[in-house]
Design a protein around this motif. Structure first.
Motif, mmCIF file in Angstrom:
data_model
loop_
_atom_site.group_PDB
_atom_site.id
_atom_site.type_symbol
_atom_site.label_atom_id
_atom_site.label_comp_id
_atom_site.label_asym_id
_atom_site.label_seq_id
_atom_site.Cartn_x
_atom_site.Cartn_y
_atom_site.Cartn_z
ATOM 1 N N GLY A 10 0.791 -1.236 0.000
ATOM 2 C CA GLY A 10 0.000 0.000 0.000
ATOM 3 C C GLY A 10 0.817 1.276 0.000
ATOM 4 N N CYS A 11 0.214 2.290 0.602
ATOM 5 C CA CYS A 11 0.670 3.676 0.417
ATOM 6 C C CYS A 11 1.786 4.055 1.384
ATOM 7 N N ASN A 14 1.192 3.614 5.024
ATOM 8 C CA ASN A 14 1.499 2.276 5.522
ATOM 9 C C ASN A 14 3.001 2.074 5.696
ATOM 10 N N CYS A 47 -3.039 -3.543 2.751
ATOM 11 C CA CYS A 47 -3.743 -2.501 2.006
ATOM 12 C C CYS A 47 -4.962 -3.147 1.360
ATOM 13 N N SER A 48 -5.986 -2.332 1.113
ATOM 14 C CA SER A 48 -7.190 -2.886 0.494
ATOM 15 C C SER A 48 -7.726 -1.984 -0.595
ATOM 16 N N ILE A 49 -6.890 -1.094 -1.093
ATOM 17 C CA ILE A 49 -7.375 -0.032 -1.968
ATOM 18 C C ILE A 49 -7.993 -0.588 -3.262
ATOM 19 N N CYS A 81 -5.054 -1.785 6.563
ATOM 20 C CA CYS A 81 -6.399 -1.544 6.039
ATOM 21 C C CYS A 81 -7.185 -2.814 5.707
ATOM 22 N N ILE A 159 -12.319 2.766 -0.162
ATOM 23 C CA ILE A 159 -12.477 1.989 1.071
ATOM 24 C C ILE A 159 -11.862 2.705 2.278
ATOM 25 N N VAL A 160 -11.003 3.715 2.003
ATOM 26 C CA VAL A 160 -10.205 4.297 3.089
ATOM 27 C C VAL A 160 -11.020 4.924 4.229
ATOM 28 N N ARG A 164 -9.839 3.861 7.925
ATOM 29 C CA ARG A 164 -9.014 4.777 8.719
ATOM 30 C C ARG A 164 -9.830 5.767 9.551
ATOM 31 N N GLN A 195 -4.580 11.604 4.672
ATOM 32 C CA GLN A 195 -5.465 11.192 3.575
ATOM 33 C C GLN A 195 -5.903 12.411 2.790
HETATM 34 FE FE1 SF4 Z 1 -3.065 3.234 2.175
HETATM 35 FE FE2 SF4 Z 1 -5.533 3.214 1.178
HETATM 36 FE FE3 SF4 Z 1 -4.065 1.021 1.050
HETATM 37 FE FE4 SF4 Z 1 -5.021 1.872 3.374
HETATM 38 S S1 SF4 Z 1 -6.221 1.148 1.641
HETATM 39 S S2 SF4 Z 1 -2.933 1.174 2.964
HETATM 40 S S3 SF4 Z 1 -4.919 4.085 3.153
HETATM 41 S S4 SF4 Z 1 -3.629 2.927 0.001
#
Ligand code: SF4
Ligand code: 5AD
Length: 442
Positions: A10-11, A14, A47-49, A81, A159-160, A164, A195
């Motif tokens: 993920g981002c 993370n 991550c679940s983006i 996430c 989904i964020v 979060r 975010q």
């Molecule tokens: Fe980052 Fe979004 Fe992935 Fe969560 S879902 S780790 S906030 S990219």
């Protein structure tokens, strides 16, 4: 000595949480293992983006299961996430997992590891910023700083907000202190994370601090030479923030401004709260105050109901703006989101693939054209290490966030002038300016 291994998906948020996880484990007396096979505590920061992020992680989890079977004393932990989005279901689906926790809840992991608990435990409360843990930085001269957690927007594809929680800003004094301490520890570049960074501070009581004011206070810290941030929201891109780029020496000439779609109709369905015109108006204001700025973006292709005419508008915005680079994504339906509940497949798979190809062509062509403006100029480059493709050359980043490969001698962490001789859509190449080499040789 017990050892841990962390795999991060993920981002940058993370990545930063993982640094704090590692810092916390170090302070508990653990050491980092080079591979999961050698670790007593195997952790995943998930991550679940998009669907792909889920499936990549699940493949890794299979490996952890085999390691746990081979040695049941190992601890397997899943944070981030994905964990937050499935909560306790993780233990039903993967009974070998010992501990699970939501994003940022690193201190709960510490609690678990230091308790005598023999039963699996999950920690999924939203708590705002969780504790001051020593981060284990990848590079001593660069650091991430989390200025807020959570997100109050409700983008219909994302989904964020559900993983979060609501937005909570950290007090400005606390952030200034943190950055001062980082500066004293050798940091020259900070990247502020949130975010929605530019809605920072509106929730602070009794005194609100705006994002632009925060930038000003951080800019005043001498040893910090570069300030970056990600990601801002176009709706909150006000003139004071844009002026900070023009007026504050440390604030870099780069703005990541996620577009998502160039069609106002689709933007409305995405609940982005701005129109194509308003977005383009922001870009014009940015270019007016900071003409040389690099603008980058995120774009989603194939949102449910996106027609060829909508997509053509996205291409048009890309042509007009001329992004220095863009992250492009195919829409991925996410559980619990508004758009995830819409019938996917409203845009056929082949159509999405074909649109993506056309989009990438425009983005890369414009990025390559834009990059030509750097050829013949001398740019300040923060040296990061050796070039990935040629060990005899160095690699770093310009203030515009362009990767620069160059010849010459310099140490990681130094900021040196590089004469740019070539440019592609992705990277610049050049030579350490002779003047700089001479003055340092004296
Ligand atoms: Fe980052 Fe979004 Fe992935 Fe969560 S879902 S780790 S906030 S990219
Ligand atoms: N499908 C595709 N892309 C997505 N993004 C966020 N959610 C989705 C989704 N469901 C993209 C957006 C965002 C970036 C981080 O990921 O472009 O800005």
């Amino acid at each position: 000595m017990k050892r841990y291994h962390v795999t991060t998906f993920g981002c940058q948020m993370n990545e930063h949480d993982s640094e704090r996880m590692k810092g916390m484990l170090d302070s508990l007396g653990y050491a980092e293992a080079a591979a999961a096979e050698e670790a007593d505590v195997i952790l995943f920061n998930t991550c679940s983006i998009r669907e792909k992020a889920d499936s990549r992680f699940l493949a890794h989890l299979g490996h952890a299961k085999r390691l746990k079977l081979a040695d049941p004393t190992r601890v397997v932990g899943v944070g981030g996430c994905w964990a937050q989005s499935v909560k306790d279901e993780v233990f039903e689906r993967f009974p070998f997992v010992d501990v699970a926790f939501g994003p940022g809840q690193v201190h709960k992991l510490a609690e678990f590891l230091t308790s005598d608990s023999l039963t699996a435990q999950g920690f999924f409360e939203f708590e705002g910023f969780t504790g001051h843990l020593p981060g284990k930085r990848a590079r001593e001269f660069q650091a991430w700083v989390q200025i807020s957690v959570g997100c109050n927007m409700a983008c219909s594809y994302c989904i964020v907000p559900s993983t979060r929680g609501r937005e909570v800003s950290r007090p400005a004094d606390e952030l200034v202190e943190e950055v001062r301490a980082l500066a004293a520890d050798g940091v020259r570049e900070v990247t502020l994370l949130g975010q929605n960074v530019n809605s920072y501070g509106r929730d602070l009581r009794p005194t609100r601090t705006s994002f632009a004011e925060l930038l000003e206070r951080l800019d005043a810290i001498d040893a910090i030479k570069r300030i970056r941030y990600t990601s801002p929201h176009p709706k909150d891109m006000r003139e004071d923030v844009i002026l900070a780029h023009a007026q504050l020496p440390s604030v870099c000439e780069h703005i990541h401004l996620p577009l998502q779609s160039g069609s106002s109709r689709i933007l409305k369905a995405m609940r982005r709260t701005y129109t194509r015109e308003r977005y383009l108006d922001r870009v014009a204001l940015i270019r007016e105050h900071v003409p040389d700025v690099a603008i980058t973006t995120d774009i989603i292709v194939g949102f449910p109901g996106e027609t060829e005419a909508d997509f053509a508008q996205t291409l048009e915005v890309c042509e007009d703006v001329g992004y220095d680079s863009a992250f492009t994504f195919v829409f991925s339906p996410r559980r619990g989101t508004e758009a995830g509940a819409l019938a996917d497949g409203l845009v056929a798979h082949e159509e999405k693939v074909e649109r993506m190809q056309r989009l990438v062509e425009v983005v890369q062509r414009r990025a390559a054209e834009r990059a030509q403006r750097f050829v013949g100029r001398s740019l300040d480059v923060l040296v990061e290490g050796t070039s990935r493709t040629d060990a005899s050359r160095l690699r770093g980043r310009s203030r515009h966030n362009k990767a620069v490969n160059f010849s010459g001698l310099a140490a990681p962490g130094e900021i040196v002038p590089v004469q740019i001789t070539g440019a592609t859509s992705q990277t610049l190449s050049g030579e350490l300016s002779l003047l700089a080499a001479a003055s340092r040789g004296r």
